[in-house]
Design a protein around this motif. Structure first.
Motif, PDB file in Angstrom:
ATOM      1  N   PRO A 178       0.792  -1.245   0.000  1.00 46.24           N
ATOM      2  CA  PRO A 178       0.000   0.000   0.000  1.00 46.24           C
ATOM      3  C   PRO A 178       0.820   1.288   0.000  1.00 46.24           C
ATOM      4  CG  PRO A 178      -0.995  -1.593   1.473  1.00 46.24           C
ATOM      5  CD  PRO A 178       0.316  -2.176   1.045  1.00 46.24           C
ATOM      6  N   PRO A 179       1.923   1.402   0.760  1.00 46.00           N
ATOM      7  CA  PRO A 179       2.699   2.644   0.679  1.00 46.00           C
ATOM      8  C   PRO A 179       3.264   2.916  -0.710  1.00 46.00           C
ATOM      9  CG  PRO A 179       3.295   1.423   2.658  1.00 46.00           C
ATOM     10  CD  PRO A 179       2.449   0.513   1.827  1.00 46.00           C
ATOM     11  N   VAL A 180       3.669   1.867  -1.415  1.00 51.92           N
ATOM     12  CA  VAL A 180       4.184   2.033  -2.776  1.00 51.92           C
ATOM     13  C   VAL A 180       3.066   2.488  -3.704  1.00 51.92           C
ATOM     14  CG1 VAL A 180       5.263   0.869  -4.740  1.00 51.92           C
ATOM     15  CG2 VAL A 180       5.974   0.302  -2.419  1.00 51.92           C
ATOM     16  N   VAL A 181       1.885   1.879  -3.564  1.00 54.95           N
ATOM     17  CA  VAL A 181       0.740   2.303  -4.364  1.00 54.95           C
ATOM     18  C   VAL A 181       0.462   3.783  -4.145  1.00 54.95           C
ATOM     19  CG1 VAL A 181      -1.752   2.039  -4.706  1.00 54.95           C
ATOM     20  CG2 VAL A 181      -0.319   0.014  -4.431  1.00 54.95           C
ATOM     21  N   GLY A 182       0.445   4.211  -2.881  1.00 59.87           N
ATOM     22  CA  GLY A 182       0.172   5.607  -2.573  1.00 59.87           C
ATOM     23  C   GLY A 182       1.221   6.548  -3.136  1.00 59.87           C
ATOM     24  N   GLN A 183       2.497   6.183  -2.977  1.00 55.55           N
ATOM     25  CA  GLN A 183       3.575   7.057  -3.456  1.00 55.55           C
ATOM     26  C   GLN A 183       3.566   7.182  -4.968  1.00 55.55           C
ATOM     27  OE1 GLN A 183       7.979   6.093  -3.446  1.00 55.55           O
ATOM     28  NE2 GLN A 183       7.936   7.505  -1.709  1.00 55.55           N
ATOM     29  N   HIS A 184       3.337   6.090  -5.679  1.00 53.21           N
ATOM     30  CA  HIS A 184       3.388   6.108  -7.137  1.00 53.21           C
ATOM     31  C   HIS A 184       2.093   6.618  -7.771  1.00 53.21           C
ATOM     32  CE1 HIS A 184       6.823   2.900  -7.256  1.00 53.21           C
ATOM     33  NE2 HIS A 184       7.167   4.023  -6.654  1.00 53.21           N
ATOM     34  N   ALA A 185       0.957   6.407  -7.097  1.00 51.78           N
ATOM     35  CA  ALA A 185      -0.321   6.827  -7.676  1.00 51.78           C
ATOM     36  C   ALA A 185      -0.526   8.332  -7.572  1.00 51.78           C
ATOM     37  CB  ALA A 185      -1.477   6.095  -7.004  1.00 51.78           C
ATOM     38  N   GLY A 186      -0.031   8.953  -6.505  1.00 53.31           N
ATOM     39  CA  GLY A 186      -0.160  10.397  -6.355  1.00 53.31           C
ATOM     40  C   GLY A 186      -1.602  10.860  -6.416  1.00 53.31           C
ATOM     41  N   HIS A 187      -1.892  11.808  -7.314  1.00 55.62           N
ATOM     42  CA  HIS A 187      -3.237  12.363  -7.440  1.00 55.62           C
ATOM     43  C   HIS A 187      -4.252  11.347  -7.958  1.00 55.62           C
ATOM     44  CE1 HIS A 187      -1.901  16.293  -6.358  1.00 55.62           C
ATOM     45  NE2 HIS A 187      -1.071  16.411  -7.386  1.00 55.62           N
ATOM     46  N   GLU A 188      -3.789  10.241  -8.496  1.00 53.93           N
ATOM     47  CA  GLU A 188      -4.685   9.182  -8.970  1.00 53.93           C
ATOM     48  C   GLU A 188      -4.918   8.134  -7.881  1.00 53.93           C
ATOM     49  OE1 GLU A 188      -6.298   9.243 -11.671  1.00 53.93           O
ATOM     50  OE2 GLU A 188      -5.281  10.917 -12.671  1.00 53.93           O
ATOM     51  N   LEU A 189      -4.725   8.524  -6.637  1.00 48.84           N
ATOM     52  CA  LEU A 189      -4.795   7.583  -5.518  1.00 48.84           C
ATOM     53  C   LEU A 189      -6.168   6.925  -5.402  1.00 48.84           C
ATOM     54  CD1 LEU A 189      -3.501   6.289  -3.053  1.00 48.84           C
ATOM     55  CD2 LEU A 189      -4.169   8.296  -1.715  1.00 48.84           C
ATOM     56  N   LEU A 190      -7.238   7.661  -5.622  1.00 47.69           N
ATOM     57  CA  LEU A 190      -8.577   7.097  -5.442  1.00 47.69           C
ATOM     58  C   LEU A 190      -8.817   5.927  -6.382  1.00 47.69           C
ATOM     59  CD1 LEU A 190     -11.353   7.146  -4.140  1.00 47.69           C
ATOM     60  CD2 LEU A 190     -12.062   8.845  -5.844  1.00 47.69           C
TER      61      LEU A 190
ATOM     62  N   ALA B 268      -6.569   4.091  -7.942  1.00 50.57           N
ATOM     63  CA  ALA B 268      -5.654   3.004  -7.595  1.00 50.57           C
ATOM     64  C   ALA B 268      -6.119   2.281  -6.342  1.00 50.57           C
ATOM     65  CB  ALA B 268      -4.243   3.559  -7.396  1.00 50.57           C
ATOM     66  N   ALA B 269      -6.625   3.038  -5.368  1.00 53.80           N
ATOM     67  CA  ALA B 269      -7.078   2.440  -4.106  1.00 53.80           C
ATOM     68  C   ALA B 269      -8.280   1.538  -4.331  1.00 53.80           C
ATOM     69  CB  ALA B 269      -7.420   3.534  -3.103  1.00 53.80           C
ATOM     70  N   ILE B 270      -9.206   1.961  -5.197  1.00 56.53           N
ATOM     71  CA  ILE B 270     -10.372   1.123  -5.478  1.00 56.53           C
ATOM     72  C   ILE B 270      -9.942  -0.198  -6.109  1.00 56.53           C
ATOM     73  CG2 ILE B 270     -12.455   0.933  -6.894  1.00 56.53           C
ATOM     74  CD1 ILE B 270     -12.799   3.971  -6.554  1.00 56.53           C
ATOM     75  N   GLY B 271      -9.034  -0.131  -7.080  1.00 58.78           N
ATOM     76  CA  GLY B 271      -8.532  -1.354  -7.691  1.00 58.78           C
ATOM     77  C   GLY B 271      -7.830  -2.249  -6.684  1.00 58.78           C
ATOM     78  N   PHE B 272      -7.000  -1.635  -5.847  1.00 59.48           N
ATOM     79  CA  PHE B 272      -6.256  -2.397  -4.849  1.00 59.48           C
ATOM     80  C   PHE B 272      -7.204  -3.093  -3.871  1.00 59.48           C
ATOM     81  CE2 PHE B 272      -3.900  -3.043  -0.942  1.00 59.48           C
ATOM     82  CZ  PHE B 272      -2.647  -3.450  -1.378  1.00 59.48           C
TER      83      PHE B 272
ATOM     84  N   VAL C 218      -0.040   6.765 -14.298  1.00 59.38           N
ATOM     85  CA  VAL C 218      -0.386   7.975 -15.050  1.00 59.38           C
ATOM     86  C   VAL C 218      -1.608   7.724 -15.927  1.00 59.38           C
ATOM     87  CG1 VAL C 218       0.405   9.625 -16.772  1.00 59.38           C
ATOM     88  CG2 VAL C 218       2.001   8.777 -15.045  1.00 59.38           C
ATOM     89  N   MET C 219      -1.613   6.613 -16.647  1.00 55.53           N
ATOM     90  CA  MET C 219      -2.687   6.325 -17.599  1.00 55.53           C
ATOM     91  C   MET C 219      -3.681   5.285 -17.093  1.00 55.53           C
ATOM     92  SD  MET C 219      -2.130   8.339 -20.123  1.00 55.53           S
ATOM     93  CE  MET C 219      -3.247   7.616 -21.333  1.00 55.53           C
ATOM     94  N   HIS C 220      -3.207   4.348 -16.247  1.00 53.64           N
ATOM     95  CA  HIS C 220      -4.059   3.218 -15.870  1.00 53.64           C
ATOM     96  C   HIS C 220      -3.964   2.946 -14.367  1.00 53.64           C
ATOM     97  CE1 HIS C 220      -4.172   2.616 -20.190  1.00 53.64           C
ATOM     98  NE2 HIS C 220      -2.861   2.534 -20.194  1.00 53.64           N
ATOM     99  N   PRO C 221      -4.340   3.910 -13.534  1.00 55.38           N
ATOM    100  CA  PRO C 221      -4.194   3.726 -12.085  1.00 55.38           C
ATOM    101  C   PRO C 221      -5.056   2.596 -11.530  1.00 55.38           C
ATOM    102  CG  PRO C 221      -5.484   5.692 -12.570  1.00 55.38           C
ATOM    103  CD  PRO C 221      -4.903   5.233 -13.865  1.00 55.38           C
ATOM    104  N   PHE C 222      -6.266   2.435 -12.065  1.00 53.85           N
ATOM    105  CA  PHE C 222      -7.152   1.390 -11.557  1.00 53.85           C
ATOM    106  C   PHE C 222      -6.577   0.001 -11.829  1.00 53.85           C
ATOM    107  CE2 PHE C 222     -10.681  -1.607 -12.275  1.00 53.85           C
ATOM    108  CZ  PHE C 222     -11.294  -1.557 -11.030  1.00 53.85           C
ATOM    109  N   ALA C 223      -6.144  -0.237 -13.074  1.00 49.21           N
ATOM    110  CA  ALA C 223      -5.592  -1.543 -13.442  1.00 49.21           C
ATOM    111  C   ALA C 223      -4.321  -1.846 -12.655  1.00 49.21           C
ATOM    112  CB  ALA C 223      -5.308  -1.591 -14.940  1.00 49.21           C
ATOM    113  N   GLU C 224      -3.483  -0.838 -12.460  1.00 46.54           N
ATOM    114  CA  GLU C 224      -2.250  -1.059 -11.699  1.00 46.54           C
ATOM    115  C   GLU C 224      -2.565  -1.331 -10.236  1.00 46.54           C
ATOM    116  OE1 GLU C 224       1.908  -1.488 -11.331  1.00 46.54           O
ATOM    117  OE2 GLU C 224       0.524  -1.506 -13.035  1.00 46.54           O
ATOM    118  N   GLY C 225      -3.589  -0.662  -9.713  1.00 40.83           N
ATOM    119  CA  GLY C 225      -4.015  -0.947  -8.342  1.00 40.83           C
ATOM    120  C   GLY C 225      -4.503  -2.377  -8.198  1.00 40.83           C
ATOM    121  N   LEU C 226      -5.252  -2.855  -9.195  1.00 43.93           N
ATOM    122  CA  LEU C 226      -5.694  -4.253  -9.191  1.00 43.93           C
ATOM    123  C   LEU C 226      -4.511  -5.203  -9.109  1.00 43.93           C
ATOM    124  CD1 LEU C 226      -8.491  -4.397 -11.946  1.00 43.93           C
ATOM    125  CD2 LEU C 226      -8.811  -4.834  -9.521  1.00 43.93           C
TER     126      LEU C 226
END
Length: 435
Positions: free
Chosen positions: A26-38, A40-44, A178-186
């Motif tokens: 989760p910390p890596v997801v947060g650091q890399h997702a930045g403003h796309e955190l929401l 990415a978080a839903i996917g995760f 940058v382009m696919h935060p949801f998929a990367e969060g998954l």
């Protein structure tokens, strides 16, 4: 079951799942997702919490962990369980417990960490896990009632510090975010290994329910599902806190190579030495309880399969885990990723088919056909992320197979396979009835 016992069971389940992967990704997801955190978080959360909960429900519906593969050919079922327990056992997940505890909790306290420090720590860690795991029936009593409340309290302190004194602003996303935060969060949610761990934990949780006096299989399944919901709520809160921590960590964790370093640097910035000590306690307890649960499930499976004493298998598992843990966290993560990407789709397919089994016209036909298709494309996804596919094949799959570029190339073949086999078997049933 009394309410107090149910809460204790839920806390035990929470502690079983809250291990190394749950705090380093989760910390890596947060650091890399930045403003796309929401996004990415839903996917995760979908793959890190939703799938494990569905796994527990599927296990309950089919009547036990071992029955979730009983419609596959015997050799295929056995191969799946052997690989699963090796992955969540001595090859990846259990070794990750000690190395994360060391790198996040103890290495920051040392002025010049050496390789032999990790060896000594891992040996001591698994030597302490062993006696607890030998008697898994004591998990609910010792973990749910005593260890987990301490763990929750320490996590609450870190959450309070993060929310009241964030160490920086949320930055712009990087990489795939940058382009696919949801998929990367998954995909990052895969890496917790909780979905495949849930298939192994099902037996341990069921045993703990029966130890509390519940014998009816329906009630055992019901209380196991309740425990999963309690654990899921707790894990969601932890994940969201850690992702926010990562998103605000750029100024204090610049150059961090993994989530362990991000969390260690952040907590040190928040609380100094007391923070380091608190983090040491949190991580060690979280990894300790998960190592007990995973070790118990793994040893129970292999002792039954090989017909050798449980204690002997458990000892071998801990010895192998000690050796593997000494490769270090970053290398262990890089090695495990392709394997998890291959195994996760198989687990997801089994979970979904387990939920749908009672509605299937001919599950004995649908199961093996669908599982075979998913296996082919899951292997392609794993080989692709390991960069072992021929370049031409990878480019063609990337162009013509939807979601392949996100390591989700198995999804469409799975859906098509289950729909087509369902339709064909349903049609054949109607023809037999008509005749």
């Amino acid at each position: 079951m009394r309410f107090r016992e149910l809460i204790s069971l839920g806390l035990m389940t929470f502690a079983l799942f809250l291990g190394a992967g749950n705090v380093i990704y989760p910390p890596v997801v947060g650091q890399h997702a930045g403003h796309e955190l929401l996004a990415a978080a839903i996917g995760f959360l979908l793959t890190a919490i939703g799938l494990p909960l569905l796994a527990l429900v599927a296990i309950a519906r089919v009547g036990g962990s071992e029955k979730i593969t009983n419609l596959l050919p015997q050799w295929c079922s056995q191969a799946f369980w052997v690989i699963l327990f090796l992955v969540i056992g001595p090859l990846f997940a259990i070794p990750r417990m000690a190395v994360v505890s060391y790198e996040m909790g103890f290495a920051p306290l040392l002025s010049h960490p050496q390789n032999w420090h990790l060896f000594v720590f891992s040996t001591a860690f698994y030597s302490l896990v062993l006696p607890f795991a030998i008697r898994p029936s004591l998990l609910a009593k010792n973990v749910g009632r005593y260890i987990t409340p301490i763990l929750v309290l320490l996590l609450a302190v870190i959450a309070w510090g993060t929310l009241t004194s964030p160490k920086g602003a949320i930055a712009s996303p990087v990489g795939m975010y940058v382009m696919h935060p949801f998929a990367e969060g998954l995909l990052q949610g895969y890496m917790t290994m909780d979905c495949i761990a849930a298939l192994g934990f099902g037996a341990v949780i069921g045993l703990s329910v029966r130890q509390l006096g519940i014998k009816d299989p329906v009630m055992v399944a019901k209380y196991s599902a309740y425990a999963g919901v309690i654990a899921g709520v707790g894990l969601a809160l932890v994940y969201l806190m850690l992702m926010y921590l990562g998103a605000t960590s750029h100024s204090v964790a610049t150059g961090a190579t993994n989530g362990a370093e991000i969390l260690a640097d952040y907590v040190a910035a928040l609380f100094g030495l007391p923070g380091k000590l608190a983090l040491t306690a949190v991580i060690t307890l979280a990894c300790f309880t998960t190592a007990i649960g995973v070790g118990s499930a793994c040893a129970n499976y292999f002792s039954t399969l090989l017909k050798v004493p449980y204690a002997l298998v458990l000892t071998v598992v801990m010895v192998i885990s000690t050796a593997v843990s000494n490769v270090g966290l970053t290398k262990l993560i890089s090695i495990s990723v392709p394997t998890v990407v291959m195994l996760y789709p198989l687990a997801i397919a089994l979970i979904i088919m387990g939920l749908l089994r009672s509605k299937m016209p001919k599950p004995a036909v649908i199961y093996p056909c669908t599982f075979a298709v998913v296996t082919v494309f899951a292997v392609l996804d794993g080989l692709n992320i390991a960069k072992l596919l021929p370049l031409g094949l990878a480019e063609n799959l990337d162009q013509y197979l939807p979601l392949f570029k996100y390591q989700l190339g198995w999804v469409l073949p799975f859906l098509l396979s289950i729909v087509m086999t369902w339709y064909l078997t349903l049609s054949s049933n109607k023809k037999v009835i008509a005749a």
